[in-house]
Scaffold this motif. Sequence first.
Motif, PDB file in Angstrom:
ATOM      1  N   GLN A  82      48.283 -58.946  78.802  1.00  0.00           N
ATOM      2  CA  GLN A  82      47.302 -58.842  79.872  1.00  0.00           C
ATOM      3  C   GLN A  82      47.162 -60.190  80.566  1.00  0.00           C
ATOM      4  O   GLN A  82      47.107 -61.232  79.909  1.00  0.00           O
ATOM      5  N   THR A 136      42.936 -57.710  86.818  1.00  0.00           N
ATOM      6  CA  THR A 136      43.607 -57.648  85.514  1.00  0.00           C
ATOM      7  C   THR A 136      44.889 -56.836  85.611  1.00  0.00           C
ATOM      8  O   THR A 136      44.885 -55.713  86.114  1.00  0.00           O
ATOM      9  N   GLU A 138      48.313 -55.405  83.382  1.00  0.00           N
ATOM     10  CA  GLU A 138      48.943 -55.160  82.087  1.00  0.00           C
ATOM     11  C   GLU A 138      50.451 -55.105  82.304  1.00  0.00           C
ATOM     12  O   GLU A 138      50.941 -54.339  83.132  1.00  0.00           O
TER      13      GLU A 138
END
Length: 520
Positions: A82, A136, A138
């Motif tokens: 992440q 964010t 991933e």
Amino acid sequence: MKKLLVASLVAGLLSSAAFAQENNLKIAFADNLSSLDPQLNNYAGDRSAGLFFFDMLVGNYHNQLLPSLATEWKNIDPTTWQFSLREGVKWSDGEPFVAEDVVYSIERIRNVPGSVAPFTGYVRTIDSVTILDPNTLEIKTNVPNPDLPLNLASVPIVSKHATENASSEDFNSGKALVGTGPYTLVSYTPGERIVAQKNPNYWGEAPIWDKVDYTYTANAASRTAALLAGDVDVIDKVSVSDLPKLEKDSKVDVFAYNGLRVFLLQPSFNPKSNDFIKDNAGKPLEKNPLLDVRVREALSLAINRDAIADRILQGGVTVANQWMPEGSIGYNPEIPAIDFDPERAKALLAEAGYPEGFQISVHVPSDRYPLAPETVQAVAQFWTRIGVKTNVEVVPWAVYSSSARKNDYAMSVIAWGNGTGEASYAMVNILATPNAEAGLGASNWGHYSSEKLDGSLKDVTAEFDPAKREAIMQQAAKTVAEEVGVIPLFHYKNIWAAKKGLVVKPLSSDRTVPVMVSKQ
């Protein structure tokens, strides 16, 4: 676009007097650019220019990873990472930096049209990039990859809105050159210069220099002359022959650092007949003698590396026995120095079935690596003395790079930058069995292929423990040394010179950018 055109016209009228102002900087640099598209070619000059205008997710300073467009990152499980994105960053056209820009940049780097030295090795393990929320990301990898943050420290992030329908030429014109970096483009003249100005909206520490004139000067003596005449403030890749003159001049200072860039010879592993390897009667050999490790070892043993370092490079290099320099991550201290042993070289040639030697041509770029033609001429003399009659073909980089990457040559030359500071970078790019789809071996011009090396690369890619990772890389160095997959000669020292009152502190490799230059 209108603003850019006006700025470009103004830039064309800038005089030397304008750049004499206190906060302007003039740099004469040695590595030409193929494009201002930061994702087109993984060349030293292109990467230096890219750092003017673009950022990466992760910064890398002497192998220390630092926040950049990502403020932090964490490993969730062996194949999941992440990344938290920096808030409030704007592109140079005023648009906000968003997560979609990162997703787009990673995908674009896999398919940049016209790339001859792709960045694909840095993203080869990325399987998917998912936006979890506006700040964010991933990233899923197809195999465990502890080096993912280090890899992403070499992936320039471009804007989706300015780049999506643009060609690499649109970067050169300025149309697509929209970045988050410390400078913005004023003008670009291919093969001549870049003029850049401070980005007032830069998210990081404000640059010292208001405006930078970045001038391509291929000839080392011309760079030195320009500095001594006061026409420029900083020069890079100082010629060792100019060092005594510069060190004695009270108006300049010299800044020399041990470097990561290794000068390698790459033997061709192509089993087919090669026009550049012939018998002593001048007829092409049916079998490539370089496929025999005894021949490759003979050629390596025949080279007096100390003589080349002292007489040609005049102390501007350190002799190499592997691709990483001493003290770097992956350097193997147990690998012995490569002896200069012409008698043993002759014996190995005889054992391999070439007691009378053969003829070979070595190709070297005329305009790429400092003193490369002179170095290869010396190698040719050493090889000729053991019966391998050697011809040196010096060709322009544009011709050289195209033929070398197709494995057309019998013996090619590369000066590899080891820019990440650890051995796995070269394992991916110049030592792995070439596989364009997998992003492997992009600069493995001789098409060296080793099951052991490829196995070590697979292992180091999946190993998260630093000590174990280094042990794997050291074993890989031993494999390449034993197989003579490449023939290392030396590591360049990085040498800059600047007018008195300026200080040059390098980044983790031999890039030359304004942020390296400060005032005393």
